[in-house]
Design a protein around this motif. Structure first.
Motif, mmCIF file in Angstrom:
data_model
loop_
_atom_site.group_PDB
_atom_site.id
_atom_site.type_symbol
_atom_site.label_atom_id
_atom_site.label_comp_id
_atom_site.label_asym_id
_atom_site.label_seq_id
_atom_site.Cartn_x
_atom_site.Cartn_y
_atom_site.Cartn_z
ATOM 1 N N GLY A 8 49.391 -35.558 24.932
ATOM 2 C CA GLY A 8 49.590 -34.172 24.542
ATOM 3 C C GLY A 8 49.675 -33.938 23.057
ATOM 4 N N ARG A 9 49.566 -34.979 22.249
ATOM 5 C CA ARG A 9 49.622 -34.809 20.801
ATOM 6 C C ARG A 9 48.331 -34.154 20.313
ATOM 7 N NH1 ARG A 9 48.479 -38.777 16.883
ATOM 8 N NH2 ARG A 9 48.192 -40.209 18.630
ATOM 9 N N VAL A 10 48.466 -33.128 19.440
ATOM 10 C CA VAL A 10 47.316 -32.391 18.922
ATOM 11 C C VAL A 10 47.177 -32.669 17.431
ATOM 12 C CG1 VAL A 10 46.272 -30.116 18.556
ATOM 13 C CG2 VAL A 10 47.560 -30.573 20.651
ATOM 14 N N MET A 11 46.002 -33.176 17.046
ATOM 15 C CA MET A 11 45.688 -33.432 15.635
ATOM 16 C C MET A 11 44.665 -32.382 15.195
ATOM 17 S SD MET A 11 45.417 -37.560 15.715
ATOM 18 C CE MET A 11 44.598 -37.561 17.297
ATOM 19 N N THR A 12 44.954 -31.722 14.068
ATOM 20 C CA THR A 12 44.098 -30.639 13.592
ATOM 21 C C THR A 12 43.621 -30.924 12.181
ATOM 22 O OG1 THR A 12 45.948 -29.386 12.656
ATOM 23 C CG2 THR A 12 45.417 -29.014 14.980
ATOM 24 N N GLN A 13 42.674 -30.118 11.725
ATOM 25 C CA GLN A 13 42.250 -30.164 10.341
ATOM 26 C C GLN A 13 43.400 -29.691 9.456
ATOM 27 O OE1 GLN A 13 38.581 -27.832 11.418
ATOM 28 N NE2 GLN A 13 37.646 -29.167 9.871
ATOM 29 N N GLY A 14 43.366 -30.086 8.200
ATOM 30 C CA GLY A 14 44.467 -29.773 7.302
ATOM 31 C C GLY A 14 44.740 -28.288 7.193
ATOM 32 N N GLY A 15 46.007 -27.906 7.311
ATOM 33 C CA GLY A 15 46.419 -26.528 7.147
ATOM 34 C C GLY A 15 46.287 -25.664 8.387
ATOM 35 N N VAL A 16 45.852 -26.266 9.491
ATOM 36 C CA VAL A 16 45.674 -25.496 10.720
ATOM 37 C C VAL A 16 46.854 -25.750 11.640
ATOM 38 C CG1 VAL A 16 44.212 -25.076 12.718
ATOM 39 C CG2 VAL A 16 43.180 -25.627 10.506
ATOM 40 N N ASP A 17 47.440 -24.660 12.116
ATOM 41 C CA ASP A 17 48.581 -24.752 13.010
ATOM 42 C C ASP A 17 48.120 -25.221 14.391
ATOM 43 O OD1 ASP A 17 50.894 -24.493 14.431
ATOM 44 O OD2 ASP A 17 51.251 -22.389 13.918
ATOM 45 N N PRO A 18 48.721 -26.309 14.941
ATOM 46 C CA PRO A 18 48.331 -26.763 16.284
ATOM 47 C C PRO A 18 48.514 -25.683 17.360
ATOM 48 C CG PRO A 18 49.612 -28.448 15.171
ATOM 49 C CD PRO A 18 49.686 -27.225 14.309
ATOM 50 N N ALA A 19 49.390 -24.679 17.092
ATOM 51 C CA ALA A 19 49.601 -23.614 18.074
ATOM 52 C C ALA A 19 48.336 -22.804 18.314
ATOM 53 C CB ALA A 19 50.728 -22.692 17.606
ATOM 54 N N LEU A 20 47.383 -22.879 17.366
ATOM 55 C CA LEU A 20 46.128 -22.162 17.530
ATOM 56 C C LEU A 20 45.366 -22.636 18.761
ATOM 57 C CD1 LEU A 20 43.880 -20.250 16.491
ATOM 58 C CD2 LEU A 20 43.107 -22.102 15.014
ATOM 59 N N PHE A 21 45.609 -23.890 19.179
ATOM 60 C CA PHE A 21 44.831 -24.480 20.266
ATOM 61 C C PHE A 21 45.610 -24.552 21.574
ATOM 62 C CE2 PHE A 21 43.332 -26.122 16.225
ATOM 63 C CZ PHE A 21 41.966 -25.955 16.305
ATOM 64 N N THR A 22 46.685 -23.763 21.675
ATOM 65 C CA THR A 22 47.507 -23.843 22.888
ATOM 66 C C THR A 22 46.915 -23.073 24.068
ATOM 67 O OG1 THR A 22 48.813 -21.977 22.058
ATOM 68 C CG2 THR A 22 49.632 -24.209 21.584
ATOM 69 N N SER A 23 46.046 -22.094 23.815
ATOM 70 C CA SER A 23 45.440 -21.329 24.911
ATOM 71 C C SER A 23 44.054 -20.866 24.494
ATOM 72 C CB SER A 23 46.315 -20.127 25.292
ATOM 73 O OG SER A 23 46.406 -19.214 24.214
ATOM 74 N N GLU A 24 43.352 -20.251 25.451
ATOM 75 C CA GLU A 24 41.981 -19.832 25.173
ATOM 76 C C GLU A 24 41.920 -18.686 24.177
ATOM 77 O OE1 GLU A 24 39.914 -18.890 28.713
ATOM 78 O OE2 GLU A 24 39.805 -20.962 29.428
ATOM 79 N N SER A 25 42.945 -17.839 24.114
ATOM 80 C CA SER A 25 42.953 -16.716 23.188
ATOM 81 C C SER A 25 44.295 -16.658 22.486
ATOM 82 C CB SER A 25 42.682 -15.402 23.942
ATOM 83 O OG SER A 25 42.682 -14.305 23.052
ATOM 84 N N GLY B 214 46.788 -13.305 11.695
ATOM 85 C CA GLY B 214 46.448 -11.904 11.845
ATOM 86 C C GLY B 214 45.100 -11.657 12.496
ATOM 87 N N ARG B 215 44.464 -12.697 13.000
ATOM 88 C CA ARG B 215 43.155 -12.557 13.626
ATOM 89 C C ARG B 215 43.192 -13.203 15.005
ATOM 90 N NH1 ARG B 215 41.823 -14.492 8.479
ATOM 91 N NH2 ARG B 215 41.047 -16.469 9.311
ATOM 92 N N THR B 216 42.297 -12.730 15.884
ATOM 93 C CA THR B 216 42.219 -13.246 17.239
ATOM 94 C C THR B 216 41.196 -14.373 17.293
ATOM 95 O OG1 THR B 216 42.789 -11.097 18.151
ATOM 96 C CG2 THR B 216 41.772 -12.675 19.660
ATOM 97 N N TRP B 217 41.628 -15.508 17.903
ATOM 98 C CA TRP B 217 40.769 -16.683 18.002
ATOM 99 C C TRP B 217 40.588 -17.052 19.471
ATOM 100 C CZ3 TRP B 217 39.191 -19.429 13.432
ATOM 101 C CH2 TRP B 217 39.718 -18.905 12.249
ATOM 102 N N SER B 218 39.430 -17.615 19.776
ATOM 103 C CA SER B 218 39.155 -18.101 21.122
ATOM 104 C C SER B 218 38.849 -19.591 21.046
ATOM 105 C CB SER B 218 37.974 -17.354 21.743
ATOM 106 O OG SER B 218 37.778 -17.749 23.081
ATOM 107 N N THR B 219 39.351 -20.360 22.016
ATOM 108 C CA THR B 219 39.241 -21.819 21.982
ATOM 109 C C THR B 219 38.519 -22.335 23.214
ATOM 110 O OG1 THR B 219 41.320 -21.975 20.748
ATOM 111 C CG2 THR B 219 40.541 -23.978 21.837
ATOM 112 N N VAL B 220 37.628 -23.310 23.002
ATOM 113 C CA VAL B 220 36.967 -24.023 24.104
ATOM 114 C C VAL B 220 37.348 -25.496 24.006
ATOM 115 C CG1 VAL B 220 35.049 -22.392 24.238
ATOM 116 C CG2 VAL B 220 34.863 -24.378 22.743
#
Length: 504
Positions: free
Chosen positions: A194-211, A216-222
């Protein structure tokens, strides 16, 4: 119905028409606009996810190749002769680092640490200061992934130990070592624990769900799993750039729908206004017709009573006059005129009341002859003549003789009153199919198109002493006999009145 009541009813229909327009046009268009906006959002999200999936598949394909290469290199080291000899000898403590082993270790691209363990998990070969472990709390753990292989005996297939290595993330996915672009797409790797490694400066919470909303912006994850590794690669992209074209198109469509709806409301208002005018005019005409009926009833009452008294007086005078021979030529003619007038009034009254129980077979030429006799004084006063060209035409209709005589008399009087001195009125009777045509043509002043349009409006006459009811009564008599009355006129040349009646 009074005019103000007609206008009130017509005006009351306006909000109802507007309500119908709102329910039938504006509301559905608003629903379609809202639906289009939602579809735009879904379309933008679908386009973004399709693009991300395509790009992530390319990353996964390259990472799979690198993972398999590193795994093969580590397996080559674990299955080398020096390593197997030591693992087979339980008394041996370490594996000598032979030139072959050194070359094999140096060929492990992207691997920082390597360790060989026996079946009792004792380290036998370690190219590092400490056993190879990936501690989540260690700073370096954010940039390394553990690669572990089980080593087995080639003959018995029993476990002999394990080979473990720390694989650099940037070797597996080179883009992980690049500075994250604020506009995306952004990459991350999730390990089996379950450990999440991201690019520098990116919050791992960004990848917790599909949206997710981030910065301040909406992101979608695959996501997509890396085969045989226990790893999952994730890619996130900003939704706004993909949603914008669809949203703009939806907004334009919604604006077009609203403009269309507004135009529809304007058209409905204009049509409603025109309709209310027609209704007001129709109600006014209906009120006028009711007044015509009431007037005709009152007129019939006022005329028939004096006629009865006139008949009695004439009959008594006929009895009292000393010279019966002289009276015999005058009084019968006067009594005949009284009877004719009474029949005409009675017939018109029956038609006005809508009664048809007095219908009989009537010869059109006879009706014209009687009406022409009654109109003779008017022609004589103007020194005009009436020419009856079809006195012998056999055209018989079913109706009320008195009412039909009143119809023809009204038309003849109108024609005579339109003549200059010395003018002519021509009466023609023809048949066509099952219809009798009575045409009365005068050589009078004629009428303009505006005056023709006003003929059906009661109480509007071109003469000072006219009531404006003659044409209205004539048309109503024709309609009650299943026929119609038509006029055509040319200013300065005369007018043609044509009565169409069904043959008996």
């Amino acid at each position: 119905m009074p005019e103000h009541t007609a206008r009130g009813i017509a005006t009351a229909l306006v909000p109802r028409f507007l309500l119908i327009t709102v329910l039938a046009v504006v509301l559905p268009m608003s629903i379609v606009g809202a639906w289009a906006t939602q579809v735009a959002a879904r379309s933008g999200r679908l386009l973004l996810r399709t693009q991300l999936t395509r790009e992530l598949q390319s990353v996964v394909n390259e990472a799979t190749k690198r993972w398999n290469d590193s795994r093969t290199a580590l397996l080559t080291l674990g299955e080398s002769e020096p390593v197997r000899r030591v693992l087979a000898d339980s008394a041996a403590t370490t594996i000598p680092v032979t030139p072959f082993v050194r070359r094999t270790i140096d060929g492990l691209a992207g691997i920082e640490e390597v360790a060989i363990y026996d079946e009792r998990n004792r380290p036998r070969l370690r190219i590092s200061e400490s056993p190879v472990t990936i501690d989540p709390g260690e700073p370096r753990a954010r940039s390394r992934i553990e690669l572990s292989l089980t080593l087995t005996d080639l003959y018995t297939d029993h476990p002999m130990g394990a080979a473990r290595a720390a694989l650099r993330v940037v070797h597996l996915v080179p883009a992980m070592g690049q500075i994250a672009d604020a506009k995306g797409p952004l990459l991350a790797i999730r390990t089996a624990d379950g450990r999440v490694m991201t690019q520098g400066g990116v919050d791992p919470a960004l990848f917790t769900s599909e949206s997710v909303t981030w910065s301040g912006r909406t992101w979608s994850t695959v996501t997509q799993a890396l085969p045989s590794s226990g790893l999952t690669l994730l890619m996130a992209g900003e939704l706004a750039p993909y949603r914008a074209p669809f949203t703009e198109a939806a907004q334009r469509s919604t604006l077009a729908l609203l403009v269309t709806a507004a135009l529809g409301v304007v058209v409905v208002l204009l049509l409603t206004r025109q309709l209310t005018r027609v209704m007001e005019r129709d109600y006014a005409q209906r009120e006028a017709l009711a007044s015509v009926g009431e007037f005709a009833s009152e007129l019939a009452h006022e005329v028939r009573n004096p006629l009865g008294a006139m008949r009695l007086d004439l009959q008594r005078a006929q009895e009292l006059v000393d010279d019966p021979d002289e009276v015999a030529t005058i009084l019968p003619r006067v009594l005949g005129l009284v009877d004719r007038l009474e029949r005409a009034v009675s017939g018109a009254l029956r038609v006005t009341r809508g009664r048809t129980d007095q219908a009989e077979r009537v010869r059109v030429a006879d009706v014209v002859a009687r009406a022409l006799t009654s109109a003779t004084p008017e022609f004589a006063r103007r020194e005009a003549q009436a020419v009856h060209r079809s006195a012998q035409v056999e055209a018989t209709v079913l109706g009320d003789a008195g009412a039909l005589e009143q119809l023809v008399l009204n038309l003849l009087l109108n024609a005579a009153q339109a003549l200059e001195h010395g003018g002519t009125v021509t009466i023609e009777i023809t048949t066509s199919g099952r219809t009798a045509h009575l045409r009365i043509t005068d050589t009078g002043r004629g009428m303009t198109a505006e005056r023709l349009a006003e003929l059906d409006q009661p109480y509007r006459s071109s003469r000072r002493d006219g009531t404006g009811l003659g044409i209205k009564i004539a048309r109503r008599i024709a309609q009650h006999h299943g026929g119609s009355l038509h006029f055509s006129s040319t200013p300065g040349k005369g007018t043609v009145a044509e009565v169409l009646l069904p043959l008996a």
